[in-house]
Design a protein around this motif. Structure first.
Motif, PDB file in Angstrom:
ATOM      1  N   ILE A   3       7.527  -8.452   3.767  1.00  0.00           N
ATOM      2  CA  ILE A   3       6.261  -8.249   3.045  1.00  0.00           C
ATOM      3  C   ILE A   3       6.504  -8.621   1.585  1.00  0.00           C
ATOM      4  CG2 ILE A   3       4.523  -6.557   2.316  1.00  0.00           C
ATOM      5  CD1 ILE A   3       5.275  -4.927   4.825  1.00  0.00           C
ATOM      6  N   GLU A   4       5.681  -9.517   1.078  1.00  0.00           N
ATOM      7  CA  GLU A   4       5.798  -9.882  -0.333  1.00  0.00           C
ATOM      8  C   GLU A   4       4.512  -9.507  -1.041  1.00  0.00           C
ATOM      9  OE1 GLU A   4       7.935 -13.894  -0.985  1.00  0.00           O
ATOM     10  OE2 GLU A   4       7.400 -13.887   1.133  1.00  0.00           O
ATOM     11  N   LYS A   5       4.652  -9.039  -2.279  1.00  0.00           N
ATOM     12  CA  LYS A   5       3.468  -8.613  -3.039  1.00  0.00           C
ATOM     13  C   LYS A   5       3.162  -9.615  -4.130  1.00  0.00           C
ATOM     14  CE  LYS A   5       2.568  -4.183  -4.288  1.00  0.00           C
ATOM     15  NZ  LYS A   5       2.790  -2.794  -4.691  1.00  0.00           N
ATOM     16  N   ASP A   6       1.894  -9.760  -4.449  1.00  0.00           N
ATOM     17  CA  ASP A   6       1.431 -10.603  -5.550  1.00  0.00           C
ATOM     18  C   ASP A   6       2.120 -11.976  -5.523  1.00  0.00           C
ATOM     19  OD1 ASP A   6       0.082 -11.412  -7.805  1.00  0.00           O
ATOM     20  OD2 ASP A   6       1.585 -10.587  -9.173  1.00  0.00           O
ATOM     21  N   ALA A  22      -2.567 -10.740  -2.754  1.00  0.00           N
ATOM     22  CA  ALA A  22      -2.049  -9.389  -3.028  1.00  0.00           C
ATOM     23  C   ALA A  22      -0.830  -9.124  -2.139  1.00  0.00           C
ATOM     24  CB  ALA A  22      -3.143  -8.356  -2.785  1.00  0.00           C
ATOM     25  N   TYR A  23      -0.932  -9.509  -0.846  1.00  0.00           N
ATOM     26  CA  TYR A  23       0.203  -9.336   0.079  1.00  0.00           C
ATOM     27  C   TYR A  23       0.339 -10.547   0.988  1.00  0.00           C
ATOM     28  CZ  TYR A  23       0.188  -4.363  -1.046  1.00  0.00           C
ATOM     29  OH  TYR A  23       0.255  -3.170  -1.694  1.00  0.00           O
ATOM     30  N   TRP A  24       1.578 -10.900   1.276  1.00  0.00           N
ATOM     31  CA  TRP A  24       1.912 -11.923   2.287  1.00  0.00           C
ATOM     32  C   TRP A  24       2.889 -11.252   3.248  1.00  0.00           C
ATOM     33  CZ3 TRP A  24       0.772 -17.179   3.202  1.00  0.00           C
ATOM     34  CH2 TRP A  24       1.612 -17.834   4.097  1.00  0.00           C
ATOM     35  N   PHE A  40      -1.399  -1.770   7.317  1.00  0.00           N
ATOM     36  CA  PHE A  40      -2.415  -2.257   6.365  1.00  0.00           C
ATOM     37  C   PHE A  40      -3.838  -2.024   6.890  1.00  0.00           C
ATOM     38  CE2 PHE A  40       1.214  -4.965   4.992  1.00  0.00           C
ATOM     39  CZ  PHE A  40       1.236  -4.590   3.653  1.00  0.00           C
ATOM     40  N   ARG A  43      -6.793  -2.327   4.489  1.00  0.00           N
ATOM     41  CA  ARG A  43      -6.969  -3.557   3.694  1.00  0.00           C
ATOM     42  C   ARG A  43      -7.553  -4.670   4.552  1.00  0.00           C
ATOM     43  NH1 ARG A  43      -4.893  -4.744  -1.330  1.00  0.00           N
ATOM     44  NH2 ARG A  43      -3.984  -2.913  -2.292  1.00  0.00           N
ATOM     45  N   VAL A  63      -4.337  -8.969   2.751  1.00  0.00           N
ATOM     46  CA  VAL A  63      -3.017  -9.271   3.335  1.00  0.00           C
ATOM     47  C   VAL A  63      -3.118 -10.552   4.159  1.00  0.00           C
ATOM     48  CG1 VAL A  63      -1.157  -8.361   4.780  1.00  0.00           C
ATOM     49  CG2 VAL A  63      -2.719  -6.773   3.609  1.00  0.00           C
TER      50      VAL A  63
END
Ligand SMILES: Cc1cc2nc3c(=O)[nH]c(=O)nc-3n(C[C@H](O)[C@H](O)[C@H](O)COP(=O)(O)OP(=O)(O)OC[C@H]3O[C@@H](n4cnc5c(N)ncnc54)[C@H](O)[C@@H]3O)c2cc1C
Length: 335
Positions: A3-6, A22-24, A40, A43, A63
């Motif tokens: 999970i990566e943010k921003d 916002a999320y990947w 999530f 979201r 996401v």
């Protein structure tokens, strides 16, 4: 799972827009996908493959769910057929290259289309007279309502021209995880499309192999289409309009040379021809441009904003409407 943010999406889709998510989140199994959806649940989520049919119009506040399930295996074989199960994150062209090397036929005309196996059934990708639906047997997809994987028969997926039930009734219900394709050991090479007919004019089709067709398709595409990574684009920006026969008859009176194909739904007119005849070839807004070699494609020549692309698309639609009274529908998804 990761999970990566921003995250910057610049390298995660093909139009090259400078936007962020916002999320990947990436999953490697159906269980990880289930876990991510539960995690999530508050979201908005959107499945993304190679992002080659999308235009990000702004930062994405939810996401983006990306499949890293990339395996393929032969499931079963008869005298004529081989059934292959491929996972959703596998790059479609990598699968086709492997199949063509084994001379398994049916998908070679879809060579060099960017994107993943999962999206190929959502989009019912097509090129040179073949569509994904011609080889799809079964689709496995996670049902977001029951959190179970459903087995969906091809006939229930309502495949149509760049369309499927996954884009309409099933839009937010299913995330495709695996697809079973049926390939053929002999015959089944499709050379009906004009481009391929001229390449193979006078050649005995029985002497050809899947790889001969694949290579020809790739050569034709390289001459016409922008290479991913060189210019930003999402391929054909519009679908080819299908109009009523009465409407077409009027068009043909005014433009006797108008190219067309009869379909069960009406007469299909190439959008590229309409765009070119409307004088849009080479038209530009900021760094967004109508591609000279194939005016159905809008490209980012470097640093285009989504506003540039959207305005250019609108201008093309207006010109075609003014000249021909035909509405062009977008194929590219605005996010
Ligand atoms: C240069 C170029 C040439 C192209 N040529 C062609 C062509 O000849 N023919 C053609 O048909 N298309 C063509 N395309 C368009 C594009 O490659 C296809 O639509 C492709 O199937 C998109 O795959 P993707 O993985 O990039 O999907 P994405 O763009 O990431 O997603 C497309 C849609 O599918 C959904 N989706 C993605 N994965 C899943 C999943 N696992 N489950 C459920 N929904 C999912 C997304 O939410 C989105 O709605 C071209 C594009 C480019 C850039």
């Amino acid at each position: 799972m990761t999970i990566e943010k921003d995250l910057s999406l610049f390298h995660r889709h093909t139009f090259g827009m400078d936007v962020r998510a916002a999320y990947w989140a990436e999953y490697q199994s159906e269980q990880e996908l289930t876990d991510l959806l539960q995690r999530f649940s508050d979201r908005s989520v959107l499945p993304i493959g190679s992002g080659s049919n999308m235009l990000f119009t702004k930062d994405f506040d939810g996401v983006l769910l990306h499949s890293s399930m990339c395996r393929a295996k032969a499931l079963h074989e008869t005298q004529d057929e081989v059934w292959i199960e491929a996972e959703s994150g596998l790059i479609m062209d990598e699968l086709i290259a492997q199949l063509a090397d084994m001379d398994l036929r049916g998908m070679e005309n879809l060579s060099h289309i960017p994107g993943t196996v999962g999206a190929s059934v959502v989009q019912n990708v097509g090129a040179y007279g073949v569509e994904a639906k011609d080889v799809v047997k079964t689709v496995y997809a996670l049902n977001r309502e029951t959190m179970k994987v459903d087995e969906l028969r091809a006939e229930d997926c309502w495949f149509g021209y760049r369309n499927s039930r996954f884009k309409s009734e099933w839009k937010d219900r299913y995330i495709v995880t695996r697809v079973i394709f049926c390939l053929f050991k002999e015959g089944h090479l499709c050379l009906d499309h004009g481009g391929l007919q001229s390449v193979f004019a006078g050649v005995d089709v029985d002497t050809l192999k899947a790889n001969d067709v694949r290579e020809a398709v790739i050569r034709i595409r390289r001459n016409k289409l922008p290479e991913v990574g060189e210019y930003g684009s999402a391929g054909s920006f519009f679908t080819n309009p299908v109009i009523m026969s009465s409407e077409f008859a009027k068009l043909q009176t005014l433009y006797p040379s108008v190219p067309h194909y009869d379909t069960s739904a009406g007469v299909k007119v190439p959008a590229a021809w309409l765009i070119e005849q409307s004088g849009c070839k080479g038209m530009q807004v900021g760094a967004a441009r109508v591609w000279d070699k194939q005016p159905l494609v809008l490209v980012n020549t470097g640093g285009a904003t989504s506003a540039d692309v959207m305005l250019l698309a609108e201008q093309v639609q207006n010109r075609v409407k003014e000249q021909f009274g035909i509405d062009l529908t977008r194929e590219v998804l605005y996010i």
